[in-house]
Design an enzyme around this catalytic site. Structure first.
Site, PDB file in Angstrom:
ATOM      1  N   ARG A   1       8.025  -8.832  15.246  1.00 36.18           N
ATOM      2  CA  ARG A   1       8.355  -7.459  14.828  1.00 36.18           C
ATOM      3  C   ARG A   1       7.376  -6.511  15.504  1.00 36.18           C
ATOM      4  NH1 ARG A   1      10.535  -4.210  10.589  1.00 36.18           N
ATOM      5  NH2 ARG A   1       9.109  -2.542   9.949  1.00 36.18           N
TER       6      ARG A   1
ATOM      7  N   HIS B   1       4.783   0.105  -0.034  1.00 31.29           N
ATOM      8  CA  HIS B   1       5.539  -0.736   0.897  1.00 31.29           C
ATOM      9  C   HIS B   1       4.648  -1.836   1.453  1.00 31.29           C
ATOM     10  CE1 HIS B   1       3.832   2.705   3.056  1.00 31.29           C
ATOM     11  NE2 HIS B   1       3.793   1.962   4.151  1.00 31.29           N
TER      12      HIS B   1
ATOM     13  N   HIS C   1       0.845  -1.205   0.000  1.00 31.27           N
ATOM     14  CA  HIS C   1       0.000   0.000   0.000  1.00 31.27           C
ATOM     15  C   HIS C   1       0.877   1.250   0.000  1.00 31.27           C
ATOM     16  CE1 HIS C   1       1.206  -0.426   4.204  1.00 31.27           C
ATOM     17  NE2 HIS C   1       0.970   0.864   4.346  1.00 31.27           N
TER      18      HIS C   1
ATOM     19  N   ASP D   1       0.836   5.154   1.982  1.00 35.71           N
ATOM     20  CA  ASP D   1       0.173   5.824   3.105  1.00 35.71           C
ATOM     21  C   ASP D   1      -0.536   7.074   2.563  1.00 35.71           C
ATOM     22  OD1 ASP D   1       1.286   3.884   4.696  1.00 35.71           O
ATOM     23  OD2 ASP D   1       2.872   5.166   5.522  1.00 35.71           O
TER      24      ASP D   1
END
Ligand SMILES: C=C1C[C@]23C[C@@]1(O)CC[C@H]2[C@@]12CC[C@H](O)[C@@](C)(C(=O)O1)[C@H]2[C@@H]3C(=O)O
Ligand SMILES: O=C(O)CCC(=O)C(=O)O
Ligand SMILES: [Fe+2]
Length: 327
Positions: free
Chosen positions: A266, A256, A199, A201
């Site tokens: 993570r 990203h 996607h 941002d």
């Protein structure tokens, strides 16, 4: 959730020279920022001024929260508008899923969702103050970066971008993501599981800090994906759609995604700097001129957001706002 349910097969990753590293204490950083935004739409910063203690305090609060039993985390649940609060696997409200759980919060605006105040779990005060300290330091850095950016672009006033995030009505978000290790990936270096699908941002600019677990990837202009090696002491800053519009496409909002890991968790924390809802977003007149035409229609951030929140994660949300070139 099993892997086959959740993973679109992620396309292969390539090894390329890495995106820029920018030292905010250096005078040349203003030009480096502009170059990085033109070339990659993402850069990594050091000497960012965010105290290590603020970062580690927030990371431990986040770990504490994500270690709570599911039913307790769900109390911070996402029956709130726009999926704010705690979320698990479902991203947004239009059918996207990933190997991730998260806390999503608004920063300035009161959205009338009183669960937000209960999202901080058992020890609300220490979590709340960790978020506040962290965000005030990150916003300070954001302001510095955006002013350097305006200097590098040689546009005035130098707060042309930063004022949008500093406005008390700025519609900024903060997100804590947790990607648990996925045991089904262990020992299979050829298997991928999408943690957070590809996607861009929508906002102006995003500031991401993660622990030392890999997973973040960016898409280059040629469509190849490269991994962004994690660095817990730095910030990764990426251009959002609104900045792409304001710079009339000179900067690129980078596509990203995050791939899950078989062994390590993570944790990432992202500040999405957005403008006030009523703000008009359009190419800056000083960046349109000569034989360059304005590539985008003017819209308010409210209009963009309304349309963005109807879209799927991977959609190109700017398409709808592009001007059709006159023949
Ligand atoms: C599928 C969606 C999730 C998202 C809202 C959207 O409809 C499309 C944009 C998505 C995104 C990506 C960046 C940020 O993580 C986010 C909070 C944002 O502002 O836009 C998410 C939205 C979300 O998770 O609600
Ligand atoms: O968690 C990450 O590292 C990135 C997540 C992301 O891109 C997002 O939340 O918009
Ligand atoms: Fe993102």
């Amino acid at each position: 959730m099993n892997i086959s349910q959740s993973s679109e097969q992620a396309s292969p990753t390539h090894c390329y020279p890495v995106y820029p590293l920018i030292d905010l204490s250096k005078p040349e950083s203003k030009n480096d920022i502009v170059e990085a935004c033109e070339e990659f739409g993402i850069f990594k910063v050091i000497n960012h001024g965010v105290p290590v203690d603020f970062i580690s305090r927030l990371e431990s609060e986040a770990i504490k929260f994500f270690s709570l039993p599911l039913c307790e985390k769900e109390r911070a649940g996402s029956s709130c508008p726009f999926g704010f609060g705690y979320g698990n696997k479902r991203i947004g409200t239009n059918g996207d899923v990933g190997w991730v759980e998260y806390l999503l919060m608004t920063i300035n605006t009161e959205i009338g969702c009183n669960r937000i105040s209960s999202i901080f779990g058992e020890n609300p005060e220490s979590f709340r103050s960790a978020v506040n300290d962290y965000l005030s330091a990150v916003k300070r850095m954001a302001c510095q970066v955006l002013e350097l950016m305006a200097d590098g672009l040689r546009i005035q006033p130098r707060n042309v971008f930063s004022r949008l995030l500093m406005d008390e009505e700025s519609d900024s978000l903060f997100r804590l993501n947790h990607y648990p290790p996925c045991p089904e990936l262990q020992g299979f270096s050829d298997k991928n599981l999408v943690g957070f699908g590809e996607h861009t941002d929508p906002q102006i600019i995003s500031f991401l800090r993660s622990n030392n677990t890999s997973g973040l990837q960016i898409s280059l202009r040629d469509g190849n994906w490269i991994s962004v090696p994690p660095d817990q002491n730095s910030f990764f800053i990426n251009v959002g759609d609104s900045l792409q519009v304001m710079t009339n496409g000179r900067f690129n909002s980078v596509r990203h995604r995050v791939l899950a890991n078989g062994v390590k968790s993570r944790i990432s924390m992202i500040y999405f700097g957005g403008p006030p809802l009523k703000e008009k977003i359009a190419p800056l007149p000083s960046l349109v001129g000569g034989d360059q035409k304005s590539l985008y229609k003017e819209f308010t951030w409210f209009e963009y957001k309304k349309s963005a929140y109807k879209s799927r994660l991977a959609d190109n949300r700017l398409l709808h706002f592009e001007r059709i070139a006159a023949s």
